[in-house]
Scaffold this motif. Structure first.
Motif, mmCIF file in Angstrom:
data_model
loop_
_atom_site.group_PDB
_atom_site.id
_atom_site.type_symbol
_atom_site.label_atom_id
_atom_site.label_comp_id
_atom_site.label_asym_id
_atom_site.label_seq_id
_atom_site.Cartn_x
_atom_site.Cartn_y
_atom_site.Cartn_z
ATOM 1 N N CYS A 30 -4.592 -3.433 0.571
ATOM 2 C CA CYS A 30 -4.638 -3.543 2.032
ATOM 3 C C CYS A 30 -5.673 -4.559 2.486
ATOM 4 O O CYS A 30 -5.390 -5.430 3.299
ATOM 5 N N CYS A 66 -7.643 0.382 0.876
ATOM 6 C CA CYS A 66 -7.460 0.103 -0.556
ATOM 7 C C CYS A 66 -7.553 -1.414 -0.784
ATOM 8 O O CYS A 66 -7.496 -2.198 0.160
ATOM 9 N N CYS A 103 -3.060 1.933 4.827
ATOM 10 C CA CYS A 103 -4.307 2.712 4.853
ATOM 11 C C CYS A 103 -5.475 1.850 5.317
ATOM 12 O O CYS A 103 -6.405 2.347 5.944
ATOM 13 N N GLY A 104 -5.415 0.550 5.008
ATOM 14 C CA GLY A 104 -6.455 -0.358 5.494
ATOM 15 C C GLY A 104 -7.713 -0.391 4.653
ATOM 16 O O GLY A 104 -8.592 -1.205 4.899
ATOM 17 N N CYS A 130 0.839 -1.196 0.000
ATOM 18 C CA CYS A 130 0.000 0.000 0.000
ATOM 19 C C CYS A 130 0.880 1.254 0.000
ATOM 20 O O CYS A 130 1.226 1.759 1.045
HETATM 21 ZN ZN LIG Z 1 -3.841 0.611 1.435
#
Ligand SMILES: [Zn+2]
Length: 256
Positions: A46, A43, A40-41, A33
């Motif tokens: 992720c 996308c 970022c958690g 990422c």
């Molecule tokens: Zn991400």
């Protein structure tokens, strides 16, 4: 979020278990990422990496034998990994290989890995998860960047929450003794982790009893039984009993 220079190899130190697995997943996600930490958690890369289903994140671990995992990660496995590492990624910008437990690579396997670390394919990253880094060649260790502590600590807490949730779910679906047995298999938890785990379960029980966390399918009698188990755990911890023994005693009691 801080930009950071990308390395080809990272070392994640800590005992084998859900906490370290979680930390490795987070690090893999961060590597896929946009080179940020924490990831970022949200996308696609992720989400897939964090749920352990990203096609560009591969786990290299001991093969399963008839009586559980084999002794070592073999040179054949490392050669297969390095052969795969030269191929282009499937969908991300790079490929991540999580070697866990890296300290169970035998000498030949470590030498094969060393070659890959000396001249890594541009898009390949390796995450070495180890509890006993001294078991690794110093030449391997020196080529790894130590993964950041903060991410590990967060992931450790996440790992405990996951465990607490699994514990409650097991209690919802089966007998309480199954829960204690499941805990025994986690007896590698440190004393600190066990205390945190007992606290997590207590507060989850409290949430459910107060109707704040929705229905997990646990009846009140079962919850009280669980609650009593956790009280006992706390009591044992106060008396300086080791986590392994505690789970053993809990299992023995609930099996009665
Ligand atoms: Zn991400």
């Amino acid at each position: 979020m801080a930009e950071r220079r990308l390395s080809h190899a990272y070392m994640l130190l800590g005992p084998e278990g859900p906490a370290r697995d979680g930390a490795a997943r987070r690090l893999a996600a961060a590597l896929l990422c946009g080179q940020t930490e924490p990831p970022c958690g949200v996308c696609r890369d992720c989400r897939k990496a964090l749920s352990g289903i990203h096609p560009d994140v591969a786990l290299v671990t001991r093969e399963q034998g008839e009586k559980g995992p084999k002794q070592d990660i073999t040179v054949g496995q490392i050669r297969a990994m390095t052969a795969d590492a030269v191929l282009a990624p499937n969908e991300a910008a790079r490929k991540v290989y999580v070697i866990s437990p890296a300290d169970r690579m035998n000498q030949q396997a470590q030498n094969a890995l060393l070659k890959a670390l000396e001249d890594p394919p541009g898009h390949a990253c390796f995450i070495l998860c180890a509890a006993a880094p001294d078991a690794l060649l110093s030449t391997v260790r020196s080529r790894c960047v130590r993964a950041e502590m903060e991410a590990e600590r967060d992931a450790r807490q996440e790992g405990i929450s996951e465990l607490a949730r699994a514990y409650l779910e097991a209690a919802a679906s089966g007998d309480v003794c199954q829960v204690a047995l499941a805990c025994m298999s986690r007896a590698g938890l440190s004393r600190e982790d066990t205390e945190a785990f007992a606290d997590e379960v207590k507060s989850a029980i409290c949430d459910i009893l107060c109707g704040r966390a929705g229905d997990m399918g646990l009846d009140r009698a079962r919850l009280r039984k669980l609650d009593a188990l956790m009280d006992k755990t706390a009591d044992y911890l106060r008396h300086n009993v080791q986590p392994k023994q505690i789970f053993g005693m809990l299992a023995a009691e609930t099996l009665r």
